[in-house]
Write an enzyme that holds these catalytic residues in place. Sequence first.
Site, PDB file in Angstrom:
ATOM      1  N   PRO A   2      -8.783  -1.907  -4.537  1.00 30.29           N
ATOM      2  CA  PRO A   2      -8.354  -2.870  -5.544  1.00 30.29           C
ATOM      3  C   PRO A   2      -6.967  -3.448  -5.286  1.00 30.29           C
ATOM      4  O   PRO A   2      -5.968  -2.738  -5.302  1.00 30.29           O
ATOM      5  CB  PRO A   2      -8.382  -2.061  -6.851  1.00 30.29           C
ATOM      6  CG  PRO A   2      -8.558  -0.649  -6.487  1.00 30.29           C
ATOM      7  CD  PRO A   2      -8.955  -0.570  -5.066  1.00 30.29           C
ATOM      8  N   GLU A   3      -6.937  -4.731  -5.005  1.00 27.61           N
ATOM      9  CA  GLU A   3      -5.695  -5.498  -4.975  1.00 27.61           C
ATOM     10  C   GLU A   3      -5.818  -6.512  -6.112  1.00 27.61           C
ATOM     11  O   GLU A   3      -6.706  -6.388  -6.956  1.00 27.61           O
ATOM     12  CB  GLU A   3      -5.499  -6.157  -3.605  1.00 27.61           C
ATOM     13  CG  GLU A   3      -5.464  -5.129  -2.470  1.00 27.61           C
ATOM     14  CD  GLU A   3      -5.277  -5.735  -1.091  1.00 27.61           C
ATOM     15  OE1 GLU A   3      -4.642  -6.799  -0.992  1.00 27.61           O
ATOM     16  OE2 GLU A   3      -5.767  -5.153  -0.117  1.00 27.61           O
ATOM     17  N   LYS A  61      -1.078  -5.324  -9.579  1.00 22.58           N
ATOM     18  CA  LYS A  61      -2.236  -4.427  -9.597  1.00 22.58           C
ATOM     19  C   LYS A  61      -2.274  -3.556 -10.848  1.00 22.58           C
ATOM     20  O   LYS A  61      -3.117  -2.661 -10.945  1.00 22.58           O
ATOM     21  CB  LYS A  61      -2.224  -3.544  -8.348  1.00 22.58           C
ATOM     22  CG  LYS A  61      -2.187  -4.334  -7.037  1.00 22.58           C
ATOM     23  CD  LYS A  61      -1.962  -3.420  -5.857  1.00 22.58           C
ATOM     24  CE  LYS A  61      -1.504  -4.222  -4.645  1.00 22.58           C
ATOM     25  NZ  LYS A  61      -1.066  -3.337  -3.543  1.00 22.58           N
ATOM     26  N   ARG A 271      -1.406   2.929   8.656  1.00 21.77           N
ATOM     27  CA  ARG A 271      -2.698   2.323   8.361  1.00 21.77           C
ATOM     28  C   ARG A 271      -2.987   1.352   9.490  1.00 21.77           C
ATOM     29  O   ARG A 271      -2.645   1.621  10.628  1.00 21.77           O
ATOM     30  CB  ARG A 271      -2.686   1.653   6.979  1.00 21.77           C
ATOM     31  CG  ARG A 271      -1.667   0.552   6.846  1.00 21.77           C
ATOM     32  CD  ARG A 271      -1.471   0.136   5.411  1.00 21.77           C
ATOM     33  NE  ARG A 271      -0.628   1.133   4.735  1.00 21.77           N
ATOM     34  CZ  ARG A 271      -0.108   0.945   3.539  1.00 21.77           C
ATOM     35  NH1 ARG A 271      -0.371  -0.152   2.888  1.00 21.77           N
ATOM     36  NH2 ARG A 271       0.671   1.843   3.011  1.00 21.77           N
TER      37      ARG A 271
END
Length: 291
Positions: A2-3, A61, A271
Amino acid sequence: MPELPEVETVRVGLQRWAVGRTIRSVDLHGPRTVRRHAGGPGDFAARVTGRRIESAARRGKYLWLPLDSGEAVVAHLGMSGQFLAVAPDVADQPHLRARFRFADGPPELRFVDQRTFGGLLVDELTSGGGSPVPVSVAHIALDPIDPAFDRNGFAAALRRRHTGIKRALLDQTLISGVGNIYADEALWRARLHYDRATDSLRRADVERLLDAVDEVLRAAIRAGGTSFDALYVAVNGESGWFDRSLEVYGREGEPCSRCGAAIRREPFMNRSSFRCPRCQRAPAGRRPSAR
DNA sequence: AAGATCGCCTGCAGGC
DNA sequence: TGCCTGCAGGCGATCT
């Protein structure tokens, strides 16, 4: 993950399924769900029980539901949080963290979160930048689709920073709502390398980048967000379909739709970053990017 | 003191 | 087959 587009899709769902309803009871499961609520689970329940949900709001967010008490239920979805409006006879999800029942009966509202990076708290509202915002959300910047977002201020902040542009995009105190996926997509659209020094950007570069951020976020909202798997769904359980429109994220080895060069995946901040090696050239003499 | 890194968490894919 | 490692990654805490 979720962004902003995914959180906005959830906000619209909460507007449909939660706003205007009075909370009859809440059950909380697991020690981490309300870890950011100072008073603990008992205090959380006491503050929401019997309260009417007045609206559904979002910055970056973060989501919050203002109550008729003047406080608000603040939610962050973390990596895997979901709100689901379901009938009471639907079997509990394996990672059910909170259940809200309402005075008007079903459906109930469930907060489900596999990786437990998300959470709930009850907080006071403060006047942050014109509009009311929970105290726990006031430290983050406005998001780029907020009409009050200040492009001049953002450009000035980038000139003062000594870091790479993707780190800055991910810094929620500079610009909120952008995560790893949409950062990579916006940088591709703006033809910028993720490690380009913020203090070397010209004003035209910043404008092009903000236009790209704005466009990709709005397009993703129209698509209902990006669903790679069952970890992100809207309040009614539907998946988003923006993953079909991603140009670089998760597309290692595939041809760039602009120039045909093979998309690269590179380690970045524990990442991955995805970029086109031709459209997004490495800046000359850049500092080695920390990994 | 800004900037970078760490730790939190679970499920799944891939290698041997 | 099953164990192990790596990966996904937002954010607050903690380093340097």
